[in-house]
Write a protein that holds these residues in place. Structure first.
Motif, short mmCIF file in Angstrom:
data_model
loop_
_atom_site.label_atom_id
_atom_site.label_comp_id
_atom_site.label_asym_id
_atom_site.label_seq_id
_atom_site.Cartn_x
_atom_site.Cartn_y
_atom_site.Cartn_z
N ILE A 35 1.16 -1.54 0.11
CA ILE A 35 0.11 -0.02 0.18
C ILE A 35 0.70 1.44 -0.35
O ILE A 35 0.93 2.28 -0.50
N GLY A 36 2.10 1.09 0.71
CA GLY A 36 2.57 2.87 0.85
C GLY A 36 3.42 2.70 -0.01
O GLY A 36 3.39 3.80 -1.34
N VAL A 37 4.05 1.43 -1.44
CA VAL A 37 4.87 1.86 -2.23
C VAL A 37 3.73 2.14 -3.21
O VAL A 37 4.32 3.19 -4.18
N THR A 38 2.54 2.02 -3.26
CA THR A 38 1.57 1.75 -4.71
C THR A 38 1.34 3.81 -4.63
O THR A 38 1.14 4.33 -5.14
N ILE A 39 1.05 4.15 -2.97
CA ILE A 39 0.41 4.88 -2.85
C ILE A 39 1.44 6.02 -3.08
O ILE A 39 1.31 7.11 -3.95
N ARG A 40 2.66 6.03 -2.57
CA ARG A 40 3.97 7.29 -2.55
C ARG A 40 4.08 7.36 -4.13
O ARG A 40 4.70 8.47 -4.84
N THR A 41 3.25 6.05 -5.11
CA THR A 41 4.27 5.63 -6.35
C THR A 41 3.31 7.14 -7.29
O THR A 41 3.47 8.02 -8.21
N VAL A 42 2.02 7.03 -6.79
CA VAL A 42 0.71 7.66 -7.10
C VAL A 42 1.38 9.54 -6.83
O VAL A 42 1.05 10.26 -8.09
N TYR A 43 1.79 9.48 -5.32
CA TYR A 43 1.96 11.06 -4.80
C TYR A 43 3.05 11.12 -5.93
O TYR A 43 3.14 12.93 -5.94
N ASP A 44 4.01 10.59 -6.69
CA ASP A 44 5.03 10.89 -7.05
C ASP A 44 4.97 11.78 -8.47
O ASP A 44 5.44 13.02 -8.27
N ASP A 45 3.93 11.17 -8.57
CA ASP A 45 3.23 11.72 -9.86
C ASP A 45 2.76 13.66 -10.00
O ASP A 45 2.39 14.47 -11.30
N TYR A 46 2.98 14.08 -8.92
CA TYR A 46 2.37 14.82 -7.97
C TYR A 46 3.00 15.74 -7.26
O TYR A 46 2.21 16.64 -6.30
N LYS A 53 4.19 16.41 4.28
CA LYS A 53 3.90 15.48 4.91
C LYS A 53 2.48 14.35 4.23
O LYS A 53 2.57 13.21 4.25
N PHE A 54 2.33 14.74 2.92
CA PHE A 54 2.21 13.71 1.78
C PHE A 54 2.39 12.66 1.69
O PHE A 54 1.80 11.15 1.86
N PHE A 55 4.37 12.55 1.37
CA PHE A 55 4.77 11.09 0.96
C PHE A 55 5.49 11.02 2.50
O PHE A 55 5.35 9.68 2.47
N LEU A 194 -8.90 21.20 -8.63
CA LEU A 194 -8.70 21.03 -7.40
C LEU A 194 -9.39 20.69 -7.15
O LEU A 194 -8.71 19.15 -6.39
N GLY A 195 -10.75 20.53 -7.77
CA GLY A 195 -12.06 19.10 -6.41
C GLY A 195 -11.25 18.04 -7.23
O GLY A 195 -11.43 17.29 -5.79
N LYS A 196 -10.86 17.54 -8.29
CA LYS A 196 -10.57 16.32 -8.33
C LYS A 196 -9.01 15.35 -8.38
O LYS A 196 -9.14 14.40 -7.68
N LEU A 197 -8.26 16.25 -7.84
CA LEU A 197 -7.05 16.14 -7.57
C LEU A 197 -7.16 15.88 -5.90
O LEU A 197 -6.79 14.59 -5.33
N SER A 198 -7.63 17.29 -5.50
CA SER A 198 -8.08 16.46 -3.89
C SER A 198 -9.01 15.81 -3.76
O SER A 198 -9.15 14.87 -2.33
N SER A 199 -9.88 15.00 -4.51
CA SER A 199 -10.89 13.81 -4.13
C SER A 199 -9.30 12.66 -4.35
O SER A 199 -9.92 11.74 -3.86
N THR A 200 -9.19 12.80 -5.20
CA THR A 200 -7.64 11.33 -5.33
C THR A 200 -7.05 11.24 -4.48
O THR A 200 -7.20 10.20 -3.54
N ILE A 201 -6.58 12.13 -4.03
CA ILE A 201 -5.81 12.57 -2.55
C ILE A 201 -6.31 12.14 -1.59
O ILE A 201 -6.26 11.37 -0.52
N LYS A 202 -7.54 12.23 -1.68
CA LYS A 202 -8.34 12.30 -0.25
C LYS A 202 -8.58 11.00 -0.07
O LYS A 202 -8.75 10.25 1.19
N ALA A 203 -8.71 10.33 -1.30
CA ALA A 203 -9.03 8.90 -1.37
C ALA A 203 -8.28 8.12 -1.01
O ALA A 203 -7.93 7.37 -0.18
#
Length: 240
Positions: A35-46, A53-55, A194-203
């Motif tokens: 889970i950590g690696v997968t979400i970290r990879t998603v966050y790296d794109d943004y 703190k998100f990383f 903003l709304g779309k990226l926020s929803s992705t990060i919140k999820a």
């Protein structure tokens, strides 16, 4: 040194259940790392649109998942050798991991609440660098193209940012190809990013929080097993 202690039948059952738990414990470690690696990879794109703190949270889960393998060693060896000190060490480490995972879970839900404001601040600052930084230019182009959005709240944000050229990624690629026209505010996609990226990060923040809290409660069972076995071993020592 292996002992000759004869544990009561109930304690021997707990001993064998400890082996099963340690197998599950290792699996939870693999889950946390995945889970950590997968979400970290998603966050790296943004990465330029997110605070550090998100990383830190997915990185923290990767760290927890890694040290779980080390802790499971104490549990298995302590159960095999019926070693009171090793079981006690295992119990203490489990309690520490339990607290850390609960903290990670809570942090995930806190990040969820802070995501919108933190991302908006980053978007405002990076939009001003759109003309000057090729990296920021590319990030915004990919963001708008992937999420099918334009600007922070809408396309007029780019007009306020006074960019040299209105971003072509603000329009559907089919529109540009078929009409052979430049993208404009009038033809741009209506949804803001903003709304779309926020929803992705919140999820993803909820996934991190849920993983931390859920696995922590699974490990609470292991703490009970370890305490029970340690107590049984100590009583066996006292009766020898």
């Amino acid at each position: 040194m292996v002992t000759d202690l004869r544990l009561p039948l109930g304690s021997r059952c707990i001993k064998y259940l400890m082996f099963i738990f340690n197998l599950l414990f290792v699996i939870t470690g693999i889950i946390l790392i995945s889970i950590g690696v997968t979400i970290r990879t998603v966050y790296d794109d943004y990465q330029h649109l997110l605070d550090d703190k998100f990383f830190s949270l997915p990185t923290f889960l990767i760290f927890l998942g890694s040290i779980i393998f080390f802790i499971a060693f104490f549990g298995c060896c302590g159960a095999v050798r019926e070693n009171y000190c090793m079981i006690l060490t295992f119990t203490g480490l489990l309690i520490i991991i339990f607290i850390m995972e609960l903290s990670a879970g809570i942090a995930g839900y806190v990040l969820r609440k802070e995501a919108h404001q933190a991302i908006e601040s980053k978007m405002i600052s990076t939009m001003k660098q759109y003309n000057d930084s090729p990296t920021i230019h590319k990030i915004w182009e990919e963001l708008q193209e992937n999420l099918k959005c334009c600007g922070i709240n809408n396309a007029t944000d780019w007009m306020n940012a006074k960019v040299h050229e209105f971003p072509p990624s603000c329009c559907e690629s089919d529109f540009i190809n078929k009409s052979n026209k430049n993208c404009t505010v009038e033809t741009a996609m209506k949804d803001g990013c903003l709304g779309k990226l926020s929803s992705t990060i919140k999820a993803h923040a909820v996934q991190l929080g849920g993983a931390g809290i859920g696995i922590a409660f699974v490990q609470a069972i292991g703490i009970w097993f370890a305490i029970y076995l340690a107590r049984a071993i100590r009583l066996s020592y006292e009766t020898v």
